[in-house]
Write a protein that holds these residues in place. Structure first.
Motif, mmCIF file in Angstrom:
data_model
loop_
_atom_site.group_PDB
_atom_site.id
_atom_site.type_symbol
_atom_site.label_atom_id
_atom_site.label_comp_id
_atom_site.label_asym_id
_atom_site.label_seq_id
_atom_site.Cartn_x
_atom_site.Cartn_y
_atom_site.Cartn_z
ATOM 1 N N ILE A 128 1.459 6.307 15.843
ATOM 2 C CA ILE A 128 2.996 6.540 15.496
ATOM 3 C C ILE A 128 2.647 7.576 14.371
ATOM 4 N N ALA A 129 3.279 8.801 14.602
ATOM 5 C CA ALA A 129 3.220 9.572 13.428
ATOM 6 C C ALA A 129 4.356 9.462 12.805
ATOM 7 N N LEU A 130 4.329 9.030 11.545
ATOM 8 C CA LEU A 130 5.331 8.812 10.444
ATOM 9 C C LEU A 130 6.307 9.831 10.466
ATOM 10 N N HIS A 131 5.561 11.046 10.143
ATOM 11 C CA HIS A 131 6.421 12.276 9.892
ATOM 12 C C HIS A 131 7.252 12.565 11.068
ATOM 13 N N SER A 132 6.789 12.364 12.434
ATOM 14 C CA SER A 132 7.732 12.652 13.494
ATOM 15 C C SER A 132 8.834 11.557 13.525
ATOM 16 N N LEU A 133 8.526 10.405 13.287
ATOM 17 C CA LEU A 133 9.468 9.227 13.576
ATOM 18 C C LEU A 133 10.555 9.426 12.487
ATOM 19 N N PHE A 134 10.127 9.974 11.150
ATOM 20 C CA PHE A 134 11.120 10.032 9.881
ATOM 21 C C PHE A 134 11.835 11.561 9.982
ATOM 22 N N ASN A 135 11.110 12.441 10.747
ATOM 23 C CA ASN A 135 11.525 13.925 10.792
ATOM 24 C C ASN A 135 11.168 14.503 9.138
ATOM 25 N N LEU B 1 -4.988 6.901 9.364
ATOM 26 C CA LEU B 1 -4.346 6.125 10.254
ATOM 27 C C LEU B 1 -4.294 4.488 9.620
ATOM 28 N N VAL B 2 -3.028 3.870 9.429
ATOM 29 C CA VAL B 2 -3.018 2.804 8.896
ATOM 30 C C VAL B 2 -2.820 1.650 9.998
ATOM 31 N N LEU B 3 -4.001 0.875 10.412
ATOM 32 C CA LEU B 3 -3.570 -0.114 11.523
ATOM 33 C C LEU B 3 -2.479 -1.090 11.019
ATOM 34 N N ILE B 4 -1.500 -1.224 11.804
ATOM 35 C CA ILE B 4 -0.405 -2.170 11.235
ATOM 36 C C ILE B 4 -0.265 -3.206 12.478
ATOM 37 N N GLU B 5 0.144 -4.407 12.137
ATOM 38 C CA GLU B 5 0.095 -5.327 13.278
ATOM 39 C C GLU B 5 1.395 -6.111 13.128
ATOM 40 N N ALA B 6 2.230 -6.500 13.792
ATOM 41 C CA ALA B 6 3.264 -7.504 13.584
ATOM 42 C C ALA B 6 3.750 -7.848 15.033
ATOM 43 N N GLU B 7 4.349 -9.144 14.956
ATOM 44 C CA GLU B 7 4.679 -9.858 16.191
ATOM 45 C C GLU B 7 3.403 -9.703 17.364
ATOM 46 N N GLY B 8 2.318 -9.756 16.883
ATOM 47 C CA GLY B 8 1.338 -9.724 17.865
ATOM 48 C C GLY B 8 0.924 -8.288 18.717
ATOM 49 N N ARG B 9 1.561 -7.183 17.856
ATOM 50 C CA ARG B 9 1.374 -5.874 18.459
ATOM 51 C C ARG B 9 0.810 -5.200 17.222
ATOM 52 N N LYS B 10 -0.282 -4.301 17.860
ATOM 53 C CA LYS B 10 -0.730 -3.365 16.616
ATOM 54 C C LYS B 10 -0.427 -1.984 17.177
ATOM 55 N N SER B 11 -0.529 -1.112 16.206
ATOM 56 C CA SER B 11 -0.226 0.335 16.270
ATOM 57 C C SER B 11 -1.070 0.873 15.124
ATOM 58 N N ALA B 12 -1.324 2.510 15.339
ATOM 59 C CA ALA B 12 -1.821 3.023 14.309
ATOM 60 C C ALA B 12 -0.742 3.919 13.746
ATOM 61 N N LEU B 13 -0.488 3.856 12.435
ATOM 62 C CA LEU B 13 0.517 4.573 11.522
ATOM 63 C C LEU B 13 -0.321 5.770 11.193
ATOM 64 N N PHE B 14 0.341 6.986 11.249
ATOM 65 C CA PHE B 14 -0.440 8.215 11.074
ATOM 66 C C PHE B 14 0.299 8.692 9.743
ATOM 67 N N MET C 116 0.963 -1.006 -0.059
ATOM 68 C CA MET C 116 -0.027 -0.006 -0.047
ATOM 69 C C MET C 116 0.772 1.065 0.145
ATOM 70 N N SER C 117 0.861 2.052 -0.844
ATOM 71 C CA SER C 117 1.581 3.378 -1.159
ATOM 72 C C SER C 117 1.030 4.309 -0.312
ATOM 73 N N VAL C 118 1.515 5.062 0.560
ATOM 74 C CA VAL C 118 1.044 6.142 1.351
ATOM 75 C C VAL C 118 2.035 7.307 1.202
ATOM 76 N N SER C 119 1.433 8.543 1.030
ATOM 77 C CA SER C 119 2.023 9.712 1.123
ATOM 78 C C SER C 119 2.268 10.099 2.390
ATOM 79 N N LEU C 120 3.465 11.111 2.377
ATOM 80 C CA LEU C 120 4.119 11.917 3.645
ATOM 81 C C LEU C 120 4.712 12.880 3.085
ATOM 82 N N GLY C 121 4.087 13.959 3.055
ATOM 83 C CA GLY C 121 4.564 15.308 2.521
ATOM 84 C C GLY C 121 4.995 15.184 1.032
ATOM 85 N N VAL D 178 -3.921 -4.192 8.998
ATOM 86 C CA VAL D 178 -5.081 -4.772 9.489
ATOM 87 C C VAL D 178 -6.489 -4.004 8.870
ATOM 88 N N GLU D 179 -6.294 -2.439 9.008
ATOM 89 C CA GLU D 179 -7.225 -1.755 8.105
ATOM 90 C C GLU D 179 -6.539 -0.402 8.153
#
Lengths: 166, 761, 121
Positions: free
Chosen positions: B655-662, B675-688, B608-613, B625-626
């Motif tokens: 998790i705000a990707l723009h902050s994470l990646f400056n 928000l992209v709900l991502i899941e790995a190794e049993g843990r979920k987060s919402a990637l903004f 899934m391609s997403v844009s950030l700036g 996940v969704e």
């Protein structure tokens, strides 16, 4: 870089004669071995990589290869940092690893004889002496011959995984 | 000249591995009552090949056991001994020992000498055990060949009468054979009751010469030659027995030959001494053959050299070439007609194998990479062409269309090089299920479907372990004991189905059992006990997914096979690492299906391609996940822990990707972005991120080839416009998000649930 | 001109070893994986020597030898059997089929070259 050339670079009579591509960074002229140069191209849009130093501009697609671009002007605080149709990128092939460097301009290819080349005095260039093969005087201009492979492989360039840096 | 033999070890190891797997497969498929001759021969050949290689490459332990194995197989193959279940067990045990020895040589793993000794003893015991000969009369000559040979009179001068037992001959063969043999001496024919012929030949030629002559008309394995003065053996059709008798004759013949006849036949003195030397050294030349260091072949067997009978015969035969052709055609038709269709396919498959070449994987990967570039270039051309006036550039557009089709075909063809059939994986399960069911006292029938479905070699290798685990689980915990099954009104024999099929750009591999099914209540109870966040509202699919949580087991009794759930987290992690997904379907009392979806190749990712700036990032689709656009009321700020989003009763860290990646972006409010709900190794987060761009397949490129590893990035890809997009390393991103919340700058977000009012257990 | 040898063996490792040894000794080598493959390779180019395994799928060594001897171009080409069975029985069968000699497996490269050199120089 082979062990032999490494040794000669460090010795008092370096044998660094050969063909050099010369380029300008700010006020200084530099030369790199032509055999390490793959091609010269213009500056394309790069894809920024998160959390990297400013001189690592990002990566570009070079005929399917993902190639990092380093702006030596930023790294060595030289020249004006502008990106336009005159910005030049030298694509280096260093033992199979392909890296692009942004410079102010490419001048010429020169065949240098051993007699043109002098040893490196202290503090002549913005680049650390350990990466300098020697100095050459061409048409009353000083040309700094850079051991580009050693420079690009150095830890300060941050182009390699730290485990592979030595 | 000295040659380092170790350079061939790897080929030998690979080959032996394949032969062992093949032999096991055939053994498991053997019908003990009436084993297929072809199968027995193939098993024999596998043992034989391994023996030859092992002896050549100095792996004497393997040579030794294959030798014993080969002896026993040979007896069964020749029907001197009837095949029993005990034999099959012993062969399977021998296969295990060989595999152990092979790994010992190859990987320096431990070899259990006791196991080797046990199996060797068992094979020897079986080999020396009661030989069940189908026809008693035949055991006599087999048992005492030496006596028969010594009873033979020395090669008599003048004529010898030979008795030829021939198979059923057609008219043409009959005539040809009579003509050919007529050249050697006088022939008299007797046709036996069953249509076969017994001919008598008075000749001064040897049995060898007779066989040479006959070999151009019929298959000599189908006939036997005996001297009249030999004790007459009632002809019995089995080819195996002919082998023995022909051997006996030949043996007698060769014996006499090594003395006198050699000299007679050879025109050179050199030959005799050579022959003697060579026999000791393990090789030899037949008369008349001139070993000559410099001579070219043609001068060696020149006109002056007396031609051997075989060559003479060959010359005669070539005058009637159609005869040979016809025989061989007829034979092969016969063979095919009495084989089931399955065999034909297998034969075709084995023929296909033998016309293959071995190529290094790097070469193939390079090819795949190059084609990947071509695909991208082609896409770029397509994009530029789309901007052109279709009327003015019609021909260019048509050509570009052609280029697109050719490129796609080429890509498909190149990708298929790395593809291997799933059978490569499935074939190891019949044995495992058989052993496992035996151990557990269960009855299990294994069914495989879609074994020819192809998957990338790299994935094939990596799917073996997870699939093995799932199959074990199904046998151990899915399928019930026979009495339980009977009590539930099911057949005593449980069915385990392994299937593979292509679905879109993926391959779906399923393990289905008709066992007890998963128990929702027990899973929920167990989860609660383990402190996992669960609720009664969870869907069945969600509840079933609980078995993938680390250390989760619902097995009532811990067996030595597996506990359902034990290691399931590892299964899930492995599959996720392959960019795949796992799904569970289950009906209590009726069974469970575990469905794995994998991409066809590791080189391509559904993203899934997403844009950030101004940047584009690709997120592996299997880890999403969704995606959602949150409302303001769904966003909660937790003191010291950053922002959370409330989704379906769960609070997920944002998790705000723009902050994470400056990165610079105008969108800093999650309600403005996605928000992209991502899941790995049993843990979920919402990637903004700023927004969604689209879903597409991308070719994965390594960033490390020319650069270095970057945290949070798993690779790169080239988009349709030629630009580079980076692929997110989702597990790393989740981890980065948890170690530091980039929105608030607050330290260490713990994985425990936040204490807010809305949160319900 | 380098002489060409056809080596027929279903075992890839043995074939690799034989081919490598022969090439190292200066011969050209054509490889075939079974009798049928050997026959078609032999037809493509008439070789100077045939080395064939005995026990192979699809077409065994004896059949290959018989078939080769049935071809005009192979009547005089030396054929050696490589066999694990050193019994006289196998030798007799080989000879009957038209082989010129045999070499017992296992053998080392040195032995192989020695035999080949005796046959075709």
């Amino acid at each position: 870089m082979t062990a032999t050339s490494m040794a000669t670079a460090a010795s008092t009579t370096p044998s660094v004669a050969g063909e050099y591509l010369t380029f300008v960074l700010g006020e200084e002229s530099y030369g790199i071995e032509i055999l390490k140069v793959q091609e010269i191209r213009g500056y394309d849009t790069v894809t920024k990589i998160a959390n990297t130093p400013a001189f690592i501009k990002g990566v570009v697609n070079l005929r399917g290869r993902i190639v990092p671009i380093v702006d030596l002007r930023i790294k060595f605080n030289l020249g004006k940092i502008e990106y336009d149709e005159f910005t030049v990128v030298i694509i280096l092939n260093l033992g199979g690893r392909v890296v692009g460097i942004v410079v102010d301009g490419v001048s010429d290819v020169m065949a240098l004889q051993q007699e043109h080349i002098r040893n490196v005095p202290e503090l002549v260039s913005s680049i650390d002496t350990q990466y300098i093969l020697g100095l050459a005087t061409v048409e009353e201009r000083m040309l700094i011959l850079v051991d580009i492979e050693r420079l690009m492989g150095s830890q300060e360039m941050e182009l390699l995984d730290s485990v592979t840096v030595h | 000249m000295s040659i380092d033999m170790s350079q061939f070890y790897e080929v030998f190891f690979d080959e032996s591995d394949e032969l062992l797997a093949e032999a096991e497969h055939l053994l498991l498929g053997l019908d003990i009552q009436s084993p297929d001759m072809e199968d027995l021969n193939a098993i024999f050949r596998a043992a034989h090949s391994i023996k030859g290689g092992a002896a050549t490459f100095g792996m004497m332990d393997m040579a030794e056991i294959t030798h014993v194995l080969e002896n026993l197989l040979d007896k069964i193959r020749k029907q001197e001994m009837a095949l029993t279940a005990e034999h099959v067990d012993a062969f399977l045990a021998a296969k295990d020992v060989l595999k152990m020895q092979l790994d010992g040589h190859r990987l320096a793993t431990a070899v259990d000498p006791e196991q080797v000794a046990d199996v060797t003893m068992m094979l020897k015991g079986l080999s020396e055990g009661v030989a069940i000969a189908p026809v008693p009369t035949l055991t006599a000559p087999v048992a005492a060949p030496a006596a028969v040979v010594s009873a033979m009179p020395p090669a008599a001068p003048g004529l010898t009468r030979f008795c030829l037992d021939l198979p059923v001959l057609n008219e043409r063969d009959d005539r040809n054979l009579r003509d050919e043999l007529g050249l050697l001496g006088s022939v008299s024919q007797h046709v036996l009751a069953d249509g076969r012929s017994q001919w008598l030949l008075d000749t001064d030629s040897s049995a060898d010469d007779i066989l040479s002559i006959c070999s151009f008309v019929i298959d000599v394995d189908q006939m036997r030659v005996s001297r009249e003065d030999m004790p007459a053996l009632e002809a019995v059709a089995a080819a195996a027995q002919h082998d023995i008798e022909v051997g006996l004759e030949a043996r007698a013949d060769t014996k006499s030959k090594s003395g006198v006849e050699v000299q007679e036949e050879v025109g050179y003195g050199l030959f005799e001494t050579l022959e003697q030397d060579k026999v000791e050294e393990g090789y030899g030349f037949f008369a008349p053959f001139t070993p000559h260091p410099d001579a070219v072949v043609t001068t060696m067997i020149g006109d002056e050299t007396p031609l051997p009978a075989a060559v003479e015969a060959a010359q005669r035969t070539t005058r009637q070439p159609e005869k040979n052709t016809e025989i061989s055609t007829q034979k092969s038709t016969d063979k095919l007609s009495d084989k089931p269709v399955k065999k034909d396919n297998e034969k075709a498959a084995s023929t296909a194998e033998t016309t293959s070449i071995r190529v290094g994987v790097e070469k193939v990967d390079q090819l795949i990479n190059l084609v990947g570039e071509l695909v991208i270039t082609q896409a770029m051309i397509e994009q530029r062409i789309a901007a052109l006036d279709p009327v003015q550039h019609e021909r260019l557009i048509n050509s570009a269309g052609q280029l697109m089709r050719n490129t796609r075909d080429l890509q498909e063809a190149v990708m298929s090089i790395r593809m291997m059939p799933m059978d490569f994986v499935f074939s190891r399960f019949p044995r495992m299920v058989r052993d496992l069911a035996g151990k557990l006292g269960k009855k299990v029938e294994l069914v495989t479907q879609g074994a020819s479905t192809e998957l990338d070699k790299g994935l094939i290798e990596r799917i073996v372990d997870p699939l093995t685990h799932l199959v074990r689980n199904s046998v151990d915990h899915g399928i019930e004991l026979p009495e339980q099954r009977r009590a539930r009104g099911k057949s005593e024999t449980g069915q385990l189905t392994l299937s593979a099929a292509h679905k879109g750009g993926s391959i779906v591999i399923e393990v289905t059992d008709d066992g007890a099914g998963l128990n929702r209540e027990r899973l929920l109870a167990k989860a609660q006990q383990n402190g996992l966040p669960v609720s009664e509202n969870m869907s069945d699919a969600e509840v079933y997914q609980l078995i993938f949580a680390p250390g989760f087991s619902t097995a009532e009794a811990v067996t030595d096979v597996s506990g359902r759930g034990v290691g399931m987290d590892v299964v899930k992690r492995n599959i996720t690492a392959m960019n795949g997904t796992v799904e569970i379907r289950s009906v209590p009392g009726l069974g469970t299906t575990i469905s794995i979806a994998l991409p066809l190749t590791l080189a391509i990712l559904d993203g899934m391609s997403v844009s950030l700036g101004s940047n584009i990032y690709v997120i592996p689709l299997n880890l999403i996940v969704e995606t959602l656009q949150p409302r303001a009321q769904d966003i909660k700020t937790v003191t010291g822990e950053g922002r959370m989003v409330h989704v379906r009763g769960e609070y997920l860290p944002i998790i705000a990707l723009h902050s994470l990646f400056n990165h610079d972006t105008d969108i800093t409010d999650p309600t403005q972005g996605v928000l992209v709900l991502i899941e790995a190794e049993g843990r979920k987060s919402a990637l903004f991120v700023d927004g969604l761009v689209g879903q597409q397949q991308v070719v994965i490129k390594s960033l490390e080839t020319n650069y270095r590893r970057v945290r949070g990035i798993s690779g790169a890809t080239i988009m349709g416009d030629g630009s580079v997009a980076l692929i997110l390393d989702v597990p790393a991103i989740i981890q980065m998000g948890q170690s530091h919340n980039y929105i608030t700058g607050a330290a260490a977000y713990a994985s425990r649930p936040p204490q807010t009012k809305e949160y319900t257990q | 001109m380098a002489k060409t040898i056809l080596t027929v063996d279903d075992s890839g490792s043995l074939r690799a070893m034989v081919a490598f040894s022969l090439k190292a000794a200066g011969y050209q080598v054509v490889e075939a994986v079974d009798g049928q493959d050997g026959l078609s390779k032999a037809k493509e180019k008439t070789v100077d020597l045939v080395l064939t395994d005995q026990n192979m799928p699809i077409m065994d060594g004896l059949t290959l030898i018989r078939q080769l001897r049935g071809l005009g171009s192979y009547q005089k080409v030396p054929i050696l059997m490589l066999t694990t069975e050193s019994s006289d029985e196998m030798k007799a069968k080989g000879k009957a089929a038209g082989a010129n000699g045999w070499l017992v497996k296992p053998f080392d490269p040195k032995r192989l070259i020695e035999v080949v050199q005796k046959v075709i120089g």
